[in-house]
Scaffold this motif. Structure first.
Motif, PDB file in Angstrom:
ATOM      1  N   UNK A   1       0.378  -9.438   3.605  1.00  0.00           N
ATOM      2  CA  UNK A   1       0.734  -9.327   2.199  1.00  0.00           C
ATOM      3  C   UNK A   1      -0.521  -9.191   1.340  1.00  0.00           C
ATOM      4  N   UNK A   2      -0.332  -8.568   0.196  1.00  0.00           N
ATOM      5  CA  UNK A   2      -1.482  -8.350  -0.693  1.00  0.00           C
ATOM      6  C   UNK A   2      -1.281  -9.099  -2.018  1.00  0.00           C
ATOM      7  N   UNK A   3      -0.628 -10.239  -1.921  1.00  0.00           N
ATOM      8  CA  UNK A   3      -0.338 -11.025  -3.127  1.00  0.00           C
ATOM      9  C   UNK A   3      -1.628 -11.356  -3.877  1.00  0.00           C
ATOM     10  N   UNK A   4      -1.636 -11.046  -5.163  1.00  0.00           N
ATOM     11  CA  UNK A   4      -2.797 -11.393  -5.989  1.00  0.00           C
ATOM     12  C   UNK A   4      -3.846 -10.301  -6.056  1.00  0.00           C
ATOM     13  N   UNK A   5      -3.750  -9.290  -5.181  1.00  0.00           N
ATOM     14  CA  UNK A   5      -4.718  -8.182  -5.212  1.00  0.00           C
ATOM     15  C   UNK A   5      -4.314  -7.208  -6.327  1.00  0.00           C
ATOM     16  N   UNK A   6      -5.281  -6.847  -7.152  1.00  0.00           N
ATOM     17  CA  UNK A   6      -4.994  -5.943  -8.285  1.00  0.00           C
ATOM     18  C   UNK A   6      -5.549  -4.554  -7.977  1.00  0.00           C
ATOM     19  N   UNK A   7      -4.623  -3.624  -7.838  1.00  0.00           N
ATOM     20  CA  UNK A   7      -5.021  -2.258  -7.481  1.00  0.00           C
ATOM     21  C   UNK A   7      -4.719  -1.323  -8.657  1.00  0.00           C
ATOM     22  N   UNK A   8      -5.718  -0.538  -9.035  1.00  0.00           N
ATOM     23  CA  UNK A   8      -5.502   0.465 -10.085  1.00  0.00           C
ATOM     24  C   UNK A   8      -5.472   1.839  -9.438  1.00  0.00           C
ATOM     25  N   UNK A   9      -4.396   2.583  -9.677  1.00  0.00           N
ATOM     26  CA  UNK A   9      -4.269   3.941  -9.127  1.00  0.00           C
ATOM     27  C   UNK A   9      -4.516   4.888 -10.292  1.00  0.00           C
ATOM     28  N   UNK A  10      -5.552   5.706 -10.185  1.00  0.00           N
ATOM     29  CA  UNK A  10      -5.841   6.638 -11.286  1.00  0.00           C
ATOM     30  C   UNK A  10      -5.591   8.071 -10.810  1.00  0.00           C
ATOM     31  N   UNK A  11      -4.611   8.721 -11.408  1.00  0.00           N
ATOM     32  CA  UNK A  11      -4.325  10.127 -11.118  1.00  0.00           C
ATOM     33  C   UNK A  11      -3.816  10.359  -9.711  1.00  0.00           C
ATOM     34  N   UNK A  12      -3.592  11.645  -9.413  1.00  0.00           N
ATOM     35  CA  UNK A  12      -3.148  12.010  -8.068  1.00  0.00           C
ATOM     36  C   UNK A  12      -1.890  12.853  -8.111  1.00  0.00           C
ATOM     37  N   UNK A  13      -1.211  12.892  -6.948  1.00  0.00           N
ATOM     38  CA  UNK A  13      -0.019  13.732  -6.822  1.00  0.00           C
ATOM     39  C   UNK A  13       1.070  12.922  -6.123  1.00  0.00           C
ATOM     40  N   UNK A  14       2.030  13.618  -5.513  1.00  0.00           N
ATOM     41  CA  UNK A  14       3.181  12.929  -4.912  1.00  0.00           C
ATOM     42  C   UNK A  14       2.759  11.912  -3.847  1.00  0.00           C
ATOM     43  N   UNK A  22       4.237   1.365  -1.213  1.00  0.00           N
ATOM     44  CA  UNK A  22       3.761   0.489  -0.131  1.00  0.00           C
ATOM     45  C   UNK A  22       3.056  -0.743  -0.700  1.00  0.00           C
ATOM     46  N   UNK A  23       2.221  -0.522  -1.706  1.00  0.00           N
ATOM     47  CA  UNK A  23       1.485  -1.642  -2.302  1.00  0.00           C
ATOM     48  C   UNK A  23       2.451  -2.610  -2.978  1.00  0.00           C
ATOM     49  N   UNK A  24       3.485  -2.057  -3.622  1.00  0.00           N
ATOM     50  CA  UNK A  24       4.469  -2.901  -4.288  1.00  0.00           C
ATOM     51  C   UNK A  24       5.226  -3.744  -3.249  1.00  0.00           C
ATOM     52  N   UNK A  25       5.598  -3.099  -2.119  1.00  0.00           N
ATOM     53  CA  UNK A  25       6.286  -3.824  -1.027  1.00  0.00           C
ATOM     54  C   UNK A  25       5.449  -5.007  -0.551  1.00  0.00           C
ATOM     55  N   UNK A  26       4.129  -4.803  -0.516  1.00  0.00           N
ATOM     56  CA  UNK A  26       3.224  -5.837  -0.001  1.00  0.00           C
ATOM     57  C   UNK A  26       2.814  -6.824  -1.097  1.00  0.00           C
ATOM     58  N   UNK A  27       3.450  -6.711  -2.268  1.00  0.00           N
ATOM     59  CA  UNK A  27       3.288  -7.681  -3.352  1.00  0.00           C
ATOM     60  C   UNK A  27       1.946  -7.585  -4.083  1.00  0.00           C
TER      61      UNK A  27
END
Ligand code: NAP
Length: 299
Positions: A1-14, A22-27
């Protein structure tokens, strides 16, 4: 699990949508920047603007497959706004933030170096490159079928380069019944290619091998399909250059000779964005959980 990890996704495609899922599933706590046109209802995911304050508290930042262009611009198919990875933004990041992208141009590499930021180029990793070679080979077959009036089955297909993409490409063509010849430059690759039932040859024989080629798939990221080689190809031959831009083909000469030749970059994201996104999402979450296991506690 990735509880507490803060990930910023900048731009991209599908592909990024799969990563976010996946990141949301892993919290993980996910912030998306440049996704104005995507309605997201996943838990722990919110939208933000690209400002130093918004990214400052990130543990990890994911940029698109090609991180930025030569001026720092970040591409996003989900937004019309301009996104730029500026000096100011880099200076606002915490020293232990991890920046991920598929492959970086010199702009991003230099910026990260100047600000001592850890940059990981995911497409450099063997596991990612090998898995990406599957949609790449499938996409290459699709383009070859669309651009020829003969079957791959029974064709004489040359695969230039026997690395992560070339290996899969050769095997897929063999599976379709092509007579596959593989250009290698190491004796151990010559032996392996022969063992797998391919006709192996070294670069100094390429012009000679070209004389009987129906299809040529290049994976070598330097000029190998020179005018001298292209001059030997039969008029009906089709060249598909899979190597990163500018490819390994003298396209000017191919056009002059009337040989159909195409550069086909970014096939995984084009033909199988869901699979390609899963590959990135899985690898990214593994790397982030290793960071957690190695004792960096989320704040
Ligand atoms: P790789 O594993 O490093 O394989 C490259 C191959 O090229 C190796 O067999 C290498 O030989 C050979 N090579 C390099 N320079 C050479 C030269 N001057 N003469 C002869 N052979 C040479 O790389 P990869 O992961 O297969 O990727 C290959 C290319 O495809 C890269 O440019 C990559 O960015 C691109 N790519 C494109 C797509 C797409 O969608 N079009 C997808 C994935 C990758 P040695 O083993 O002897 O070094």
């Amino acid at each position: 699990m990735l509880t507490g990890i803060r990930v910023t996704i900048i731009g991209g495609d599908a592909r990024q949508l799969e990563v976010i899922r996946r990141l949301s599933e892993l919290d993980a706590t996910v912030q998306m920047i440049g996704f104005d046109n995507w309605e997201c209802r996943l838990s722990g995911v919110r939208k933000a603007e690209l400002t130093p304050a918004a990214v400052a508290a990130s543990d990890a930042i994911l940029l698109p497959a090609v991180g930025t262009d030569d001026a720092g611009r970040i591409e996003s198919v989900f937004s019309a706004s301009s996104l730029v990875f500026t000096e100011e933004l880099a200076a606002s990041l915490s020293a232990d933030v991890q920046i991920f992208t598929g492959m970086a141009k010199p702009y991003l590499r230099d910026l990260c170096k100047r600000h001592s930021l850890a940059l990981t180029e995911l497409f450099d990793r063997d596991d990612v490159a090998i898995l990406n070679s599957i949609p790449t080979a499938e996409g290459a077959v699709m383009i070859a079928v669309q651009n020829t009036d003969f079957t791959i089955h029974g064709s004489r297909s040359l695969v230039l380069g026997f690395g992560r993409t070339g290996f899969t490409m050769a095997r897929v063509l063999q599976g379709l019944g092509a007579r596959v010849a593989v250009m290698v430059r190491k004796p151990e690759h010559f032996a392996r290619a022969s063992e797998m039932g391919f006709h192996a040859f070294y670069p100094d024989s390429l012009a000679e091998e070209a004389m009987s080629a129906d299809l040529v798939f290049n994976t070598v990221p330097s000029l190998v399909l020179t005018a001298k080689v292209i001059a030997k190809l039969p008029a009906h031959a089709f060249v598909l250059d899979l190597a990163s831009k500018p490819g390994g083909t003298d396209f000017r000469y191919a056009e002059k000779r009337g040989i159909k030749a195409m550069l086909a970059p970014g096939l995984p994201g084009i033909v199988a964005p869901k699979t390609a996104g899963k590959i990135i999402g899985e690898t990214l979450s593994q790397l982030l959980s290793q960071t957690l296991d190695n004792g960096r506690s989320p704040t």
